[in-house]
Design an enzyme around this catalytic site. Sequence first.
Site, PDB file in Angstrom:
ATOM      1  N   ASP A  21     -39.596 -15.107 -33.345  1.00  0.00           N
ATOM      2  CA  ASP A  21     -40.295 -14.404 -34.274  1.00  0.00           C
ATOM      3  C   ASP A  21     -40.627 -12.812 -33.799  1.00  0.00           C
ATOM      4  O   ASP A  21     -41.019 -12.684 -32.882  1.00  0.00           O
ATOM      5  CB  ASP A  21     -41.227 -15.282 -34.864  1.00  0.00           C
ATOM      6  CG  ASP A  21     -41.981 -14.774 -36.005  1.00  0.00           C
ATOM      7  OD1 ASP A  21     -41.663 -14.675 -37.156  1.00  0.00           O
ATOM      8  OD2 ASP A  21     -43.200 -13.883 -35.693  1.00  0.00           O
ATOM      9  N   GLU A  77     -34.863 -12.705 -34.225  1.00  0.00           N
ATOM     10  CA  GLU A  77     -35.468 -11.801 -35.328  1.00  0.00           C
ATOM     11  C   GLU A  77     -35.797 -10.577 -34.895  1.00  0.00           C
ATOM     12  O   GLU A  77     -36.937 -10.198 -34.608  1.00  0.00           O
ATOM     13  CB  GLU A  77     -36.897 -12.716 -36.264  1.00  0.00           C
ATOM     14  CG  GLU A  77     -37.004 -12.139 -37.618  1.00  0.00           C
ATOM     15  CD  GLU A  77     -38.545 -11.873 -38.150  1.00  0.00           C
ATOM     16  OE1 GLU A  77     -38.689 -11.852 -39.200  1.00  0.00           O
ATOM     17  OE2 GLU A  77     -39.402 -11.905 -37.058  1.00  0.00           O
TER      18      GLU A  77
HETATM   19  C1  GLC Z   1     -41.663 -12.837 -39.050  1.00  0.00           C
HETATM   20  C2  GLC Z   1     -42.061 -14.007 -39.887  1.00  0.00           C
HETATM   21  C3  GLC Z   1     -43.027 -13.944 -41.014  1.00  0.00           C
HETATM   22  C4  GLC Z   1     -44.162 -13.505 -40.459  1.00  0.00           C
HETATM   23  C5  GLC Z   1     -44.075 -12.418 -39.575  1.00  0.00           C
HETATM   24  C6  GLC Z   1     -45.473 -12.598 -38.362  1.00  0.00           C
HETATM   25  O1  GLC Z   1     -41.371 -11.881 -39.691  1.00  0.00           O
HETATM   26  O2  GLC Z   1     -40.508 -14.457 -40.473  1.00  0.00           O
HETATM   27  O3  GLC Z   1     -43.064 -14.767 -41.747  1.00  0.00           O
HETATM   28  O4  GLC Z   1     -45.211 -13.105 -41.398  1.00  0.00           O
HETATM   29  O5  GLC Z   1     -43.082 -12.673 -38.617  1.00  0.00           O
HETATM   30  O6  GLC Z   1     -45.448 -13.613 -37.605  1.00  0.00           O
END
Ligand code: GLC
Length: 564
Positions: free
Chosen positions: A227, A288
């Site tokens: 993440d 991500e």
């Molecule tokens: C990522 C997740 C999202 C979250 C953010 C902070 O973008 O997909 O849902 O709010 O990280 O952890």
Amino acid sequence: MSSATNLDGDQAPAPVPDDGSGEAWWRSAVMYQVYPRSFADGNGDGEGDLAGLRSRLPYLADLGVDGLWISPWFPSPMADGGYDVSDFTDIHPMFGTLADADAVLRDARALGLRVIIDLVPNHTSDQHPWFLAALAGGRQAPERARYFFRDGRGETGQEPPNNWISAFGGPAWSRVTEPDGTPGQWYLHLFAPEQPDLDWSNAEVLDDFDDVLRFWFDRGVDGLRIDAAPAMSKKAGLPDADYGGVLQFRTVDWDDNPHWDVETVHDIFRRWRAIADTYDGERVFVAEAVVSTPERLAKYLRPDEMHTAFNFPYLKGPWEATALRTVIDDTLASFAPMGTPSTWVLTSHDEIRPVTRYGRATTSSYFITDGEGEVPDLELGTRRARAAAMLMLALPGGAYIYQGEELGLPNVDDLPDEVLQDPMFLRSGGAMRGRDGCRVPLPWSGSQPPFGFSPEGVQPWLPQPASWSALTAEAELADPASMLSLYRSLLRLRRETPGLAATGLSWRPSADGVLDFDRGRALRCVVNLSPRPVSLGASTVLVSSVSLEDGVLPTDVAAWLTVG
Ligand code: GLC
């Protein structure tokens, strides 16, 4: 090689065996994203859980996906839907126990499904024992070194230490009250105040996360989605950022930003890759990472870092042929030098659902508020979403399907304000409605809420629209023309077409607004985004997004064909 024993004494499940193709499983896998709170409620409390997930695993195996990515299942105060973790090596009691997690892993394995879980390493919950100790110990507490505690600027330290902004609106700093009751230091949170950022230059943080990785790899997970990966390193000295006058968290526009995509972040992933590579069965990392260019993304995918990345440029682009072709070509070209397969994705728990997005005038979604307030034409959106699914699943590499996408669920844009829980809504004073509209619990069966998500009479944590009676898994399974039937056919064909996984893409000449490509001799895909019908000639149609007449592909329709 590592193996481990679970809490209940069983050996961690062996990885799903290779399919014999010689290709690593993750290079072409279709992964299904489970947002556990909204997937299926096994204990009847209105919240999804692992018992519910477990009971529906056969549905996922039948759907034909290769595995699951499970959004955070850890203990969490749920200030950000579980992305605020208070213990990285346990399960949220709302979802069950570690034994339930083991059972999910075991059952998934038995069905041939891989499992990736979601690691949230940039921050912890403000209720994590590490942060509580940092707060309780006062200004001099050594525990503060795990986070970014700094004195404020201004005469009395009343101003934040720098100008950084939070993804959810407002400053990225909050001031604490010290144990003696005085206004004290500030701590950094690039997301909500309940999500203090960890300092990844701190040796203890690195060591502790090595253990977290091993904990889950030992239990048998096939991989970790990382993440907010580019957030993890900060420029030394925490200098002010130049946001170019736009105080919004548009990371794709940021170059040389002091808290995003900072070069040192790659050291962390190299360290992690070395750990993953000690395990058998290809344990993978999925980044991500929304960064400014394909070249910068490619850095996360070097052979000693992560395996794949979520393809945000593809997800966020408009329903428009030239833009789609450009992003497909750019993706393939930037990944080719590393030999990395791409992934393709239309949506997630953070995005507007495709049926809604493609039914609006604004079909791109570079920022969550793009197109907000436009009334969608859901019939048009559904027609396009069907064609978009066909395009996505015909591309070389892996793909992600977000729960409910296969049912063609629309966003629920009229949830009453009082049920909204997204910190984006709360922190922006309602200016952004946030992401709850794509997180409404799934409709499984029956003709009225809770549609088999929970037992009858139980109200799910977010209300489902009554109109979803036609969109339950049960109703759609019985309807050969449903979105679910389309996804099932596409996934089956994808699996059963010999040689598909190993072949690249070659474009055919086509009219403006038409995407037409071959995957070797295995498959041809044509998508018509032009206003004019397209003749398919004598080719044999394997599947189409609506039924075709006279070999003609109307606007916003796609077909998979044999290669003639
Ligand atoms: C990522 C997740 C999202 C979250 C953010 C902070 O973008 O997909 O849902 O709010 O990280 O952890």
